[in-house]
Enzyme design. Structure first.
Site, PDB file in Angstrom:
ATOM      1  N   ARG A 152      69.591  22.277  51.714  1.00 23.43           N
ATOM      2  CA  ARG A 152      68.900  22.229  50.436  1.00 23.43           C
ATOM      3  C   ARG A 152      68.927  23.592  49.757  1.00 23.43           C
ATOM      4  O   ARG A 152      68.869  24.616  50.382  1.00 23.43           O
ATOM      5  CB  ARG A 152      67.455  21.805  50.628  1.00 23.43           C
ATOM      6  CG  ARG A 152      67.319  20.399  51.088  1.00 23.43           C
ATOM      7  CD  ARG A 152      65.898  20.107  51.401  1.00 23.43           C
ATOM      8  NE  ARG A 152      65.326  21.116  52.277  1.00 23.43           N
ATOM      9  CZ  ARG A 152      65.658  21.244  53.562  1.00 23.43           C
ATOM     10  NH1 ARG A 152      66.530  20.442  54.096  1.00 23.43           N
ATOM     11  NH2 ARG A 152      65.119  22.172  54.305  1.00 23.43           N
ATOM     12  N   ARG A 208      71.346  27.997  45.283  1.00 22.99           N
ATOM     13  CA  ARG A 208      70.753  29.292  44.939  1.00 22.99           C
ATOM     14  C   ARG A 208      71.609  30.470  45.375  1.00 22.99           C
ATOM     15  O   ARG A 208      71.505  31.555  44.816  1.00 22.99           O
ATOM     16  CB  ARG A 208      69.376  29.428  45.609  1.00 22.99           C
ATOM     17  CG  ARG A 208      68.337  28.559  44.997  1.00 22.99           C
ATOM     18  CD  ARG A 208      66.967  29.009  45.412  1.00 22.99           C
ATOM     19  NE  ARG A 208      66.731  28.742  46.820  1.00 22.99           N
ATOM     20  CZ  ARG A 208      65.597  29.027  47.441  1.00 22.99           C
ATOM     21  NH1 ARG A 208      64.626  29.592  46.781  1.00 22.99           N
ATOM     22  NH2 ARG A 208      65.432  28.748  48.721  1.00 22.99           N
ATOM     23  N   ARG A 234      72.079  29.005  35.692  1.00 26.56           N
ATOM     24  CA  ARG A 234      70.632  29.211  35.596  1.00 26.56           C
ATOM     25  C   ARG A 234      70.263  30.391  34.700  1.00 26.56           C
ATOM     26  O   ARG A 234      69.145  30.461  34.200  1.00 26.56           O
ATOM     27  CB  ARG A 234      70.033  29.400  36.995  1.00 26.56           C
ATOM     28  CG  ARG A 234      69.788  28.102  37.733  1.00 26.56           C
ATOM     29  CD  ARG A 234      68.586  27.333  37.166  1.00 26.56           C
ATOM     30  NE  ARG A 234      67.353  27.944  37.612  1.00 26.56           N
ATOM     31  CZ  ARG A 234      66.467  28.528  36.822  1.00 26.56           C
ATOM     32  NH1 ARG A 234      66.697  28.588  35.524  1.00 26.56           N
ATOM     33  NH2 ARG A 234      65.368  29.044  37.298  1.00 26.56           N
ATOM     34  N   ASP A 261      63.881  18.181  41.702  1.00 26.21           N
ATOM     35  CA  ASP A 261      62.827  18.881  42.436  1.00 26.21           C
ATOM     36  C   ASP A 261      61.749  17.868  42.770  1.00 26.21           C
ATOM     37  O   ASP A 261      61.651  16.818  42.139  1.00 26.21           O
ATOM     38  CB  ASP A 261      62.227  20.026  41.601  1.00 26.21           C
ATOM     39  CG  ASP A 261      61.441  20.990  42.493  1.00 26.21           C
ATOM     40  OD1 ASP A 261      62.061  21.906  43.067  1.00 26.21           O
ATOM     41  OD2 ASP A 261      60.228  20.793  42.649  1.00 26.21           O
ATOM     42  N   TYR A 301      50.556  20.970  46.046  1.00 25.37           N
ATOM     43  CA  TYR A 301      50.831  21.753  44.836  1.00 25.37           C
ATOM     44  C   TYR A 301      49.871  21.377  43.711  1.00 25.37           C
ATOM     45  O   TYR A 301      49.370  22.234  42.981  1.00 25.37           O
ATOM     46  CB  TYR A 301      52.274  21.532  44.357  1.00 25.37           C
ATOM     47  CG  TYR A 301      53.304  22.261  45.188  1.00 25.37           C
ATOM     48  CD1 TYR A 301      53.439  23.640  45.097  1.00 25.37           C
ATOM     49  CD2 TYR A 301      54.148  21.578  46.040  1.00 25.37           C
ATOM     50  CE1 TYR A 301      54.394  24.314  45.854  1.00 25.37           C
ATOM     51  CE2 TYR A 301      55.103  22.233  46.800  1.00 25.37           C
ATOM     52  CZ  TYR A 301      55.222  23.602  46.697  1.00 25.37           C
ATOM     53  OH  TYR A 301      56.152  24.268  47.431  1.00 25.37           O
TER      54      TYR A 301
HETATM   55  O1  CP3 Z   1      69.641  21.628  47.249  1.00 25.88           O
HETATM   56  C1  CP3 Z   1      69.350  21.456  46.064  1.00 25.88           C
HETATM   57  O2  CP3 Z   1      69.548  22.308  45.196  1.00 25.88           O
HETATM   58  C2  CP3 Z   1      68.796  20.113  45.729  1.00 25.88           C
HETATM   59  C3  CP3 Z   1      67.689  20.101  44.890  1.00 25.88           C
HETATM   60  C4  CP3 Z   1      66.333  20.537  45.378  1.00 25.88           C
HETATM   61  C5  CP3 Z   1      65.548  21.468  44.665  1.00 25.88           C
HETATM   62  N1  CP3 Z   1      64.284  21.439  45.148  1.00 25.88           N
HETATM   63  C6  CP3 Z   1      66.018  22.308  43.532  1.00 25.88           C
HETATM   64  C7  CP3 Z   1      65.396  23.633  43.405  1.00 25.88           C
HETATM   65  C8  CP3 Z   1      65.544  20.014  46.386  1.00 25.88           C
HETATM   66  C9  CP3 Z   1      65.924  19.024  47.465  1.00 25.88           C
HETATM   67  C10 CP3 Z   1      64.238  20.568  46.224  1.00 25.88           C
HETATM   68  C11 CP3 Z   1      63.098  20.161  47.032  1.00 25.88           C
HETATM   69  C12 CP3 Z   1      61.866  20.933  46.988  1.00 25.88           C
HETATM   70  N2  CP3 Z   1      61.311  21.600  45.931  1.00 25.88           N
HETATM   71  C13 CP3 Z   1      60.999  21.041  48.080  1.00 25.88           C
HETATM   72  C14 CP3 Z   1      61.174  20.364  49.402  1.00 25.88           C
HETATM   73  C15 CP3 Z   1      62.215  20.980  50.235  1.00 25.88           C
HETATM   74  C16 CP3 Z   1      61.884  22.303  50.824  1.00 25.88           C
HETATM   75  O3  CP3 Z   1      62.679  23.223  50.588  1.00 25.88           O
HETATM   76  O4  CP3 Z   1      60.880  22.416  51.525  1.00 25.88           O
HETATM   77  C17 CP3 Z   1      59.925  21.856  47.693  1.00 25.88           C
HETATM   78  C18 CP3 Z   1      58.772  22.272  48.552  1.00 25.88           C
HETATM   79  C19 CP3 Z   1      60.129  22.190  46.321  1.00 25.88           C
HETATM   80  C20 CP3 Z   1      59.262  22.997  45.447  1.00 25.88           C
HETATM   81  C21 CP3 Z   1      60.014  24.200  45.019  1.00 25.88           C
HETATM   82  N3  CP3 Z   1      60.907  24.222  43.954  1.00 25.88           N
HETATM   83  C22 CP3 Z   1      60.048  25.469  45.631  1.00 25.88           C
HETATM   84  C23 CP3 Z   1      59.212  25.883  46.815  1.00 25.88           C
HETATM   85  C24 CP3 Z   1      60.976  26.249  44.927  1.00 25.88           C
HETATM   86  C25 CP3 Z   1      61.440  27.650  45.235  1.00 25.88           C
HETATM   87  C26 CP3 Z   1      60.898  28.706  44.349  1.00 25.88           C
HETATM   88  C27 CP3 Z   1      61.764  29.977  44.485  1.00 25.88           C
HETATM   89  O5  CP3 Z   1      62.435  30.311  43.524  1.00 25.88           O
HETATM   90  O6  CP3 Z   1      61.736  30.578  45.571  1.00 25.88           O
HETATM   91  C28 CP3 Z   1      61.495  25.454  43.890  1.00 25.88           C
HETATM   92  C29 CP3 Z   1      62.528  25.856  42.934  1.00 25.88           C
HETATM   93  C30 CP3 Z   1      63.855  25.214  43.131  1.00 25.88           C
HETATM   94  N4  CP3 Z   1      64.060  23.889  43.253  1.00 25.88           N
HETATM   95  C31 CP3 Z   1      65.101  25.871  43.175  1.00 25.88           C
HETATM   96  C32 CP3 Z   1      66.080  24.880  43.322  1.00 25.88           C
HETATM   97  C33 CP3 Z   1      67.571  25.044  43.374  1.00 25.88           C
HETATM   98  C34 CP3 Z   1      65.251  27.405  43.072  1.00 25.88           C
HETATM   99  C35 CP3 Z   1      66.139  28.038  42.215  1.00 25.88           C
HETATM  100  C36 CP3 Z   1      66.045  28.218  40.745  1.00 25.88           C
HETATM  101  O7  CP3 Z   1      65.021  28.721  40.185  1.00 25.88           O
HETATM  102  O8  CP3 Z   1      67.087  27.971  40.140  1.00 25.88           O
END
Ligand code: CP3
Length: 318
Positions: free
Chosen positions: A2, A6, A15, A51, A127
């Site tokens: 997952r 990034r 992005r 997400d 959340y």
């Molecule tokens: O692999 C993938 O890119 C598939 C899509 C995906 C995203 N979020 C895109 C995303 C998936 C499967 C998720 C699931 C998700 N989102 C979870 C469950 C999985 C896990 O990792 O535990 C959770 C808890 C979230 C909530 C969330 N969204 C978090 C904790 C974050 C990270 C914040 C950070 O920047 O550190 C996000 C943001 C997010 N969702 C990104 C992506 C690709 C980060 C990058 C960005 O800002 O472009």
């Protein structure tokens, strides 16, 4: 893997000019960023770019995804009145871009499967109730204990929203689904069983007629693996804390296991990654029903070449 995107320069380039929700609302862009890790890394499946809070955004809840932070809500849900922010999700009208993106991705992927996903009720609730990411889950646990009926209503409402989203993804062509209960590991087994499992089961039961493999994942859930299996999943994901052979014992027969290389190790050089990957494969042994994966998401500073090498290694030695 997952959030593999990034670590990819081609993802970061997109992005830089487009926000998370903007990507999600644009099926062609969603398809592009979903396919990027598949092209670059050669993984065996794609996971839809979205997400866990996307369905809430789609029903009008005030939520933002802050870079380096995670989902942040304008108005946390802590009282019966706050629940008015939530309504059932009609995926066809509230988020039509999802089915369209799934169709585009599936057409491009050919034989490679697409995994659809949603958040489990507890993790999404955490959340919503905290208003953002949390370490202690104090408001969430307080609500769970002091207002068990309100808690149950909240979790069942979130379960139905995730279920509607998952059904739409499968009906549009996703071959498997994953339910992320990333933060369930903060709960004792007794609390998980009493306050969370029934709502998660609602999702797995509600997908049974579709006949796709259902994966259930969490972090720090070593003590919950048996219960997470009992919620109705076909596959249980495990992080790096419990070896695969022990995880299998806890999950019980008739289920597959997914995991579990520590994603932090992928920041190190290949001579660190290779023996660790070898250990995971050795722990899984010859028995069928192991999906090699990281124990959690890819860290942004990971070198994509290390991930590519890891995929090749597992294909050769797995
Ligand atoms: O692999 C993938 O890119 C598939 C899509 C995906 C995203 N979020 C895109 C995303 C998936 C499967 C998720 C699931 C998700 N989102 C979870 C469950 C999985 C896990 O990792 O535990 C959770 C808890 C979230 C909530 C969330 N969204 C978090 C904790 C974050 C990270 C914040 C950070 O920047 O550190 C996000 C943001 C997010 N969702 C990104 C992506 C690709 C980060 C990058 C960005 O800002 O472009």
């Amino acid at each position: 893997m997952r959030q593999a995107g990034r670590s990819l320069p081609e993802y970061r380039a997109i992005r830089e000019r487009v926000g998370m929700f903007e990507i999600m609302r644009d099926p062609a862009l969603t398809a592009e960023v979903t396919l990027q890790p598949v092209r670059r890394l050669g993984v065996d499946a794609a996971i839809l770019f979205s997400d866990i809070v996307a369905p809430l955004d789609a029903i009008g809840v005030d939520v933002d995804i802050k870079p380096g932070v995670g989902p942040v809500f304008g108005q946390p849900v802590r009282t019966a009145a706050d629940l008015a922010q939530l309504r059932p999700l009609d995926a066809d009208t509230d988020m039509p871009w999802v089915a369209e993106a799934v169709r585009l991705v599936v057409a491009e992927l050919g034989a490679t499967p697409l995994i659809g996903f949603a958040g489990a009720p507890f993790t999404v609730a955490s959340y919503l109730v905290e208003g953002g990411p949390s370490r202690e889950y104090a408001h969430t646990k307080a609500l769970m204990r002091t207002e068990p009926e309100l808690w149950r209503t909240l979790l069942d409402t979130l379960a139905d929203i995730s279920l509607a989203s998952l059904r739409a993804q499968v009906l549009a062509g996703a071959s498997a689904i994953q339910v992320f209960d990333s933060w369930a590991g903060t709960l004792s087994a007794a609390d998980y069983e009493r306050y969370v499992l029934p709502s998660s089961r609602r999702i797995f039961d509600g997908l049974a007629d579709l006949g796709v493999p259902r994966i259930h994942f969490g972090v720090g859930t070593g003590e919950l693996l048996g219960l997470m299996a009992a919620a109705g999943a076909d596959v249980v994901g495990v992080d790096w804390r419990v070896p695969i052979d022990e995880a299998r014992r806890r999950i019980g027969p008739g289920k597959a296991v997914q995991g579990n290389l520590d994603p932090v190790l992928c920041l190190a050089s290949w001579d660190v990654v290779e023996p660790a990957a070898r250990d995971v494969l050795a722990s899984a042994g010859e028995a069928p029903g192991h999906i090699f994966n990281l124990g959690h998401g890819v860290l942004p500073d990971t070198d994509p070449d290390t991930l590519r090498r890891l995929v090749d290694f597992v294909h050769t030695h797995g």
